[in-house]
Write a protein that holds these residues in place. Sequence first.
Motif, PDB file in Angstrom:
ATOM      1  N   ARG A 252       0.878  -1.260  -0.040  1.00  0.00           N
ATOM      2  CA  ARG A 252       0.084   0.001  -0.100  1.00  0.00           C
ATOM      3  C   ARG A 252       0.628   1.198   0.185  1.00  0.00           C
ATOM      4  NH1 ARG A 252      -2.198  -0.139   5.093  1.00  0.00           N
ATOM      5  NH2 ARG A 252      -0.242   1.019   5.814  1.00  0.00           N
ATOM      6  N   ASP A 253       1.847   1.066   0.943  1.00  0.00           N
ATOM      7  CA  ASP A 253       2.680   2.453   0.984  1.00  0.00           C
ATOM      8  C   ASP A 253       3.456   2.517  -0.417  1.00  0.00           C
ATOM      9  OD1 ASP A 253       1.850   2.824   3.566  1.00  0.00           O
ATOM     10  OD2 ASP A 253       3.540   1.922   4.292  1.00  0.00           O
ATOM     11  N   GLY A 255       2.247   2.436  -3.083  1.00  0.00           N
ATOM     12  CA  GLY A 255       1.299   2.325  -4.133  1.00  0.00           C
ATOM     13  C   GLY A 255       1.681   3.439  -5.422  1.00  0.00           C
ATOM     14  N   ASP A 256       2.436   4.169  -5.293  1.00  0.00           N
ATOM     15  CA  ASP A 256       2.611   5.194  -6.529  1.00  0.00           C
ATOM     16  C   ASP A 256       3.748   4.479  -7.320  1.00  0.00           C
ATOM     17  OD1 ASP A 256       4.732   5.362  -4.635  1.00  0.00           O
ATOM     18  OD2 ASP A 256       5.004   7.664  -5.021  1.00  0.00           O
ATOM     19  N   LEU A 283      -7.003  -2.245  -0.536  1.00  0.00           N
ATOM     20  CA  LEU A 283      -6.186  -1.152  -0.282  1.00  0.00           C
ATOM     21  C   LEU A 283      -6.974   0.081  -0.511  1.00  0.00           C
ATOM     22  CD1 LEU A 283      -2.926  -2.898  -1.320  1.00  0.00           C
ATOM     23  CD2 LEU A 283      -4.011  -2.827   0.961  1.00  0.00           C
ATOM     24  N   TRP A 287      -5.541   3.661  -4.267  1.00  0.00           N
ATOM     25  CA  TRP A 287      -4.517   2.798  -4.622  1.00  0.00           C
ATOM     26  C   TRP A 287      -4.906   2.386  -5.842  1.00  0.00           C
ATOM     27  CZ3 TRP A 287      -3.977  -2.386  -5.383  1.00  0.00           C
ATOM     28  CH2 TRP A 287      -2.906  -2.682  -5.222  1.00  0.00           C
ATOM     29  N   VAL A 291      -2.716   2.281  -9.234  1.00  0.00           N
ATOM     30  CA  VAL A 291      -2.014   1.029  -9.921  1.00  0.00           C
ATOM     31  C   VAL A 291      -2.847   1.053 -11.482  1.00  0.00           C
ATOM     32  CG1 VAL A 291      -2.070  -1.357  -9.872  1.00  0.00           C
ATOM     33  CG2 VAL A 291      -1.659  -0.157  -7.812  1.00  0.00           C
ATOM     34  N   SER A 310      -3.232   9.845  -7.513  1.00  0.00           N
ATOM     35  CA  SER A 310      -4.177   9.443  -6.566  1.00  0.00           C
ATOM     36  C   SER A 310      -3.746   9.672  -5.110  1.00  0.00           C
ATOM     37  CB  SER A 310      -4.463   7.870  -6.831  1.00  0.00           C
ATOM     38  OG  SER A 310      -4.910   7.709  -8.139  1.00  0.00           O
ATOM     39  N   TRP A 311      -2.451  10.002  -4.858  1.00  0.00           N
ATOM     40  CA  TRP A 311      -2.225  10.116  -3.451  1.00  0.00           C
ATOM     41  C   TRP A 311      -2.071  11.549  -3.220  1.00  0.00           C
ATOM     42  CZ3 TRP A 311      -1.847   5.675  -1.125  1.00  0.00           C
ATOM     43  CH2 TRP A 311      -1.499   4.461  -2.215  1.00  0.00           C
TER      44      TRP A 311
END
Length: 318
Positions: A252-253, A255-256, A283, A287, A291, A310-311
């Motif tokens: 998850r962390d 995710g980029d 997630l 996320w 992805v 997305s973050w």
Amino acid sequence: MSDQARGRGAGTGGDEVRAFWGRLGVPGLVDVHTHFMPRSVLDKVWAYFDSAGELVGGVEWPITYREEEAERVRLLREEFGVRAFTSMLYPHKPAMAEWLNGWSAGFAARTDGCLHTATLFPEPGVGRYVRAALDAGARVFKSHVQVGSYDPGDPLLDPVWGMIAEAGVPVVMHCGSGPAAGKYTGPGPIGRVLARHPRLRLVVAHLGMPEYADFLDLAETYGEVRLDTTMAFTDFSERTAPFPVAELGRLRDLGDRVLLGSDFPNIPYPYIHQLQALERLGLGDGWLRAVCHDNGARLFGLPGSGRPDSWGRPAGPA
């Protein structure tokens, strides 16, 4: 369209795939791990899958999308709404890669949505034809350490990795030991390459299956290392190479730097199953957006990729 395709009808999953990315609010999918290659080569690849050979773990592996080339392109573009995809092709012996690169350049030129893909092999002249592929506009390379049975740290490849890193072109590499280990698979050989070329834009195929944690370590160590989701989390793969639940937080962390990959057409289940497998990880939609679309769009500089990711961070340069 073949009788098989007509028989599937809604079974292609196209409506479900489009509903998936439509709900996420993205303009389609970016799939960094799809296979297109000369028919003579593809027939041999399919025959190997049919034989349940050692390199596929000796398991039954039916090809879901065993269609003619034009129909496979149509499925990706029209049925599934894939904005950009690759022609992952790879040599298993010397004196093959340059010929494959010529074919893939032509395929990309005549195929809307295909990212010009190239490949390589540790052999005399590799630097020359990799340079030619870059000059011709190659946007992604494929390296298959398992099938090619070569050390990515081979001295013949060292200047080539530097050339590709300098160009900022990603390399999708099958370097994990699934579905069957090879002499040079696993995190060790490619880790030594990254120590020499830390700016190499490596995309670890299959999340490094089954050495997931080790390849997450490499991604945390090197900022240009990415991972693709190809076949990970699917029912087919979870039976033999389950992703460790304890590592989901790390995934998850990162995710980029996780990218959608499918292995289309060489998958033993419908395309939608890969997306469903990612969704059931829980997630979150942010996320999934990153992805399934945003990370790939940004990496390859697709139109619209400059929007905030997305973050919540501004998208960097492609």
